[in-house]
Design a protein around this motif. Structure first.
Motif, short mmCIF file in Angstrom:
data_model
loop_
_atom_site.label_atom_id
_atom_site.label_comp_id
_atom_site.label_asym_id
_atom_site.label_seq_id
_atom_site.Cartn_x
_atom_site.Cartn_y
_atom_site.Cartn_z
N SER A 193 -9.53 1.69 -12.85
CA SER A 193 -8.17 1.38 -12.55
C SER A 193 -8.09 1.45 -10.84
O SER A 193 -8.98 1.47 -10.17
CB SER A 193 -7.37 2.87 -12.97
OG SER A 193 -7.83 4.04 -12.14
N ALA A 194 -6.82 0.84 -10.75
CA ALA A 194 -6.72 0.72 -9.17
C ALA A 194 -6.14 1.78 -8.41
O ALA A 194 -6.19 2.05 -7.38
CB ALA A 194 -5.28 -0.42 -8.98
N GLY A 195 -5.86 2.91 -9.33
CA GLY A 195 -5.34 4.23 -8.50
C GLY A 195 -4.57 5.04 -9.46
O GLY A 195 -4.62 4.89 -10.73
N VAL A 196 -4.02 6.16 -8.92
CA VAL A 196 -3.37 7.24 -9.88
C VAL A 196 -2.12 7.52 -9.33
O VAL A 196 -1.99 7.68 -7.99
CB VAL A 196 -4.43 8.16 -10.17
CG1 VAL A 196 -3.44 9.65 -10.64
CG2 VAL A 196 -5.42 8.19 -10.91
N VAL A 197 -1.09 8.00 -10.12
CA VAL A 197 0.15 8.62 -9.54
C VAL A 197 0.15 9.87 -10.13
O VAL A 197 0.03 10.01 -11.39
CB VAL A 197 1.33 7.42 -10.36
CG1 VAL A 197 2.71 8.34 -9.48
CG2 VAL A 197 1.33 6.24 -9.58
N HIS A 198 0.55 10.71 -9.17
CA HIS A 198 0.53 12.16 -9.54
C HIS A 198 1.92 12.64 -9.61
O HIS A 198 2.72 12.39 -8.39
CB HIS A 198 -0.34 13.08 -8.51
CG HIS A 198 -0.50 14.50 -8.99
ND1 HIS A 198 -1.04 15.52 -8.33
CD2 HIS A 198 -0.13 15.09 -10.02
CE1 HIS A 198 -0.94 16.82 -8.89
NE2 HIS A 198 -0.69 16.34 -10.10
N LEU A 199 2.45 13.14 -10.76
CA LEU A 199 3.77 13.51 -10.88
C LEU A 199 4.02 14.80 -10.70
O LEU A 199 3.04 15.47 -10.73
CB LEU A 199 4.41 12.82 -12.30
CG LEU A 199 4.25 11.51 -12.66
CD1 LEU A 199 4.94 11.40 -13.96
CD2 LEU A 199 4.94 10.57 -11.69
N GLY A 415 -3.01 -4.57 2.90
CA GLY A 415 -4.02 -3.63 2.95
C GLY A 415 -4.42 -2.99 1.36
O GLY A 415 -5.32 -2.58 0.84
N HIS A 416 -3.49 -3.36 0.54
CA HIS A 416 -3.41 -2.94 -0.83
C HIS A 416 -2.91 -4.03 -2.08
O HIS A 416 -1.81 -4.20 -2.22
CB HIS A 416 -2.37 -1.66 -1.07
CG HIS A 416 -2.83 -0.52 -0.43
ND1 HIS A 416 -3.75 0.47 -0.72
CD2 HIS A 416 -2.68 -0.16 0.96
CE1 HIS A 416 -3.83 1.30 0.26
NE2 HIS A 416 -3.00 0.96 1.50
N PRO A 417 -3.85 -4.79 -2.10
CA PRO A 417 -3.49 -5.97 -2.95
C PRO A 417 -3.02 -5.71 -4.51
O PRO A 417 -2.38 -6.68 -5.25
CB PRO A 417 -4.74 -6.86 -3.17
CG PRO A 417 -5.89 -5.82 -2.85
CD PRO A 417 -5.40 -4.83 -1.81
N ARG A 418 -3.00 -4.60 -4.86
CA ARG A 418 -2.73 -3.95 -6.04
C ARG A 418 -1.19 -3.36 -6.15
O ARG A 418 -1.05 -2.68 -7.34
CB ARG A 418 -3.84 -3.16 -6.87
CG ARG A 418 -4.85 -3.82 -7.47
CD ARG A 418 -4.74 -4.75 -8.39
NE ARG A 418 -6.08 -5.26 -8.91
CZ ARG A 418 -6.71 -5.04 -10.21
NH1 ARG A 418 -5.97 -4.17 -10.95
NH2 ARG A 418 -7.61 -5.92 -10.45
N ILE A 419 -0.76 -3.25 -4.92
CA ILE A 419 0.56 -2.46 -4.81
C ILE A 419 1.71 -3.43 -4.31
O ILE A 419 1.45 -4.11 -3.27
CB ILE A 419 0.37 -1.39 -3.77
CG1 ILE A 419 -0.74 -0.29 -4.29
CG2 ILE A 419 1.71 -0.58 -3.66
CD1 ILE A 419 -0.92 0.91 -3.37
#
Length: 508
Positions: A193-199, A415-419
């Motif tokens: 994965s490219a990252g995680v979102v915490h809710l 700096g964040h190509p997936r965002i």
């Protein structure tokens, strides 16, 4: 806020079953009835998510951070040792796109992604996360005060808007972002994965692509007393609160000689539209004042819109206090000495009123104080992006002084190509180096490009640079008044009833 000429007229966002066909205004009313018809059987994913019990869906959890329960939603406990992770329906088989924020930028990005043609194995799974259960059509909040629309007409539920799509919606608040290089689990980096979102509910969502469209909120902590006593006007809750307050004041002053004093701070689009709408509503029962630090109203608006607004405000006896800034706001009952009240312009003694102390912004003006039963604050906004946390408690994104993410011309965060970042969350400049305005028109057009660039990135195609096309500006000035200045006809401004009709047509 300024209503911009609808990009739905010019951008090929949807096909013959397009979303814009349903945004129909009849007699000045915003209609969404066609969107609330029965769910389509062509896209069972979304209805399956909302109708099937959680244990049968194989979901770890889907939750509302406010209620801890949402339909078939299970409660998330903050005391659990390891936060639960959301199980995407197709897991890692198809790209996972997480969209933070369900405003114009977020919602239209999701719908555009849904409308594009994809290879079977690359059509992304899309999730929208927003604190509210409703999409707010903000340009029509003023019509709520004038009685032209009801709440449901300008604030449909996301579950209804997305019923005929495979897009999933979670009502929750984003707590933190964790790009991939920050993620560790049991001492090992999480892959895939490219990252995680915490809710806020505790749920974790892994993503392959992230779209930040969190928007902004009113900035009230500007002068002493503004946070405590002033009303903002940027959300449905704000509009409902202002409407309820106006109704209470109308009842309080019914049959009395004293007038209702309303003070609007700020003479940008939002302030002028509010002043015009409320002055029309109260008529002879009200005294509306508008304060602006500059010497003119609508300094960034087309001349035609500014002239039309000036005529309407003058005809409704709106008092303009130009060249002043508010030093503080206090409740009149808290002011003890008569000396402090000596300069207050009031027609009766009411301790529940508020006193605004004004200081001149330019030479030649004197300080003064004014009274108000209701203070409306329309100056300034602050992006919600800086409120997010990361592992090290600092948001590891390049932000400008306003708290907006610095993006390249393809809308990717530097700096964040997936965002990707859109709207109020994005700091993007035009060719002259000027920051793009925080308007629905900009966010809508960025959504179209962001969706296309997501398609291009997923399919290994070149990304397109975003170019803003100003289609014009329009504003409401009451039930039968508006001003419309299209950019494609130089010098033309439609105002009065014709402008109102034009605005109605262009908002379809």
């Amino acid at each position: 806020m300024a209503s911009t000429i609808s990009p739905l007229l010019t951008l090929p966002l949807f096909n013959c079953t397009s979303f814009n066909r349903h945004f129909v205004m009849q007699c000045g009313h915003f209609r969404l009835r066609k969107l609330f018809m029965k769910n389509s059987r062509k896209c069972p994913t979304n209805s399956w998510i909302f109708s099937t019990p959680a244990w049968r869906r194989g979901l770890c959890i889907v939750a509302s951070a406010t209620t801890k329960q949402y339909g078939d939603v299970m409660e998330v406990s903050a005391k659990e040792s390891e936060p639960p992770c959301y199980a995407w329906p197709d897991n890692n088989k198809r790209p996972r796109v997480c969209i933070l924020g369900g405003g114009f930028g977020g919602l239209y990005t999701a719908l555009r992604l849904e409308s594009l043609t994809w290879p079977d194995d690359k059509k992304p799974q899309v999730v929208i996360i927003d604190q509210s259960e409703r999409f707010i059509f903000k340009p029509l909040l003023y019509e709520l005060l004038s009685g032209e629309v009801d709440e449901w007409e300008i604030a449909p539920r996301f579950s209804d808007l997305l019923a005929n799509t495979a897009v999933q919606f979670f009502q929750d608040k984003v707590k933190s972002l964790h790009p991939r290089y920050h993620i560790e689990k049991n001492g090992h980096a999480v892959s895939g994965s490219a990252g995680v979102v915490h809710l806020e509910s505790g749920l974790l969502l892994e993503y392959d692509w992230l779209v930040i469209a969190l928007g902004a909120e009113a900035k009230l902590d500007v002068v002493p007393g503004s946070m405590e006593y002033a009303y903002p006007f940027s959300t449905l809750e704000d509009a409902c609160s202002v409407n309820e307050k106006l109704t209470a004041l109308e009842r309080k002053y019914f049959g009395k000689e004293s007038s209702i004093h309303i003070t609007v701070v700020g003479c940008g689009y939002s302030g002028v539209e509010l002043a015009a709408t409320i002055a029309e509503r109260l008529q002879a029962r009200g005294c509306v004042q508008a304060i602006n630090v500059g010497k003119t109203i609508l300094p960034n608006a087309p001349p035609g819109n500014r002239e039309s607004a000036s005529k309407v405000l003058s005809s409704r006896n709106v008092q303009l206090l130009l060249g002043y800034f508010v030093r503080c706001i206090r409740r009149k009952g808290d002011i003890e000495t008569s000396h402090e009240l000596s300069n207050v312009e009031a027609d009766h003694d009411d301790p529940e009123r508020f006193v605004l102390e004004l200081e001149p912004a330019e030479r030649g003006l004197k300080s003064q104080t004014v009274e108000a039963d209701l203070v409306l604050w329309t100056i300034g906004s602050k992006p919600l992006l800086p409120q997010l946390e990361t592992v090290d408690q600092l948001l590891d994104l390049s932000l400008n002084s306003r708290g907006q993410a610095e993006t390249d011309e393809t809308l990717r965060v530097k700096g964040h190509p997936r965002i990707f970042a859109l709207g109020d969350s994005s700091a993007l400049r035009d060719r002259s180096g000027k920051l793009l305005p925080d308007t629905a028109q900009v966010a809508f057009q960025q959504a179209d490009f962001a969706a296309w660039n997501l398609w291009a990135a997923i399919n290994d195609r070149p990304l397109l640079p975003f170019r803003f096309q100003n289609l014009g500006e329009m504003m409401t000035l009451g039930r039968y008044d508006a001003a419309v200045t299209p950019s494609f006809i130089e010098g033309l401004t439609l105002d009065g009833p014709i402008g109102h009709t034009g605005r109605t047509i262009l908002s379809m």
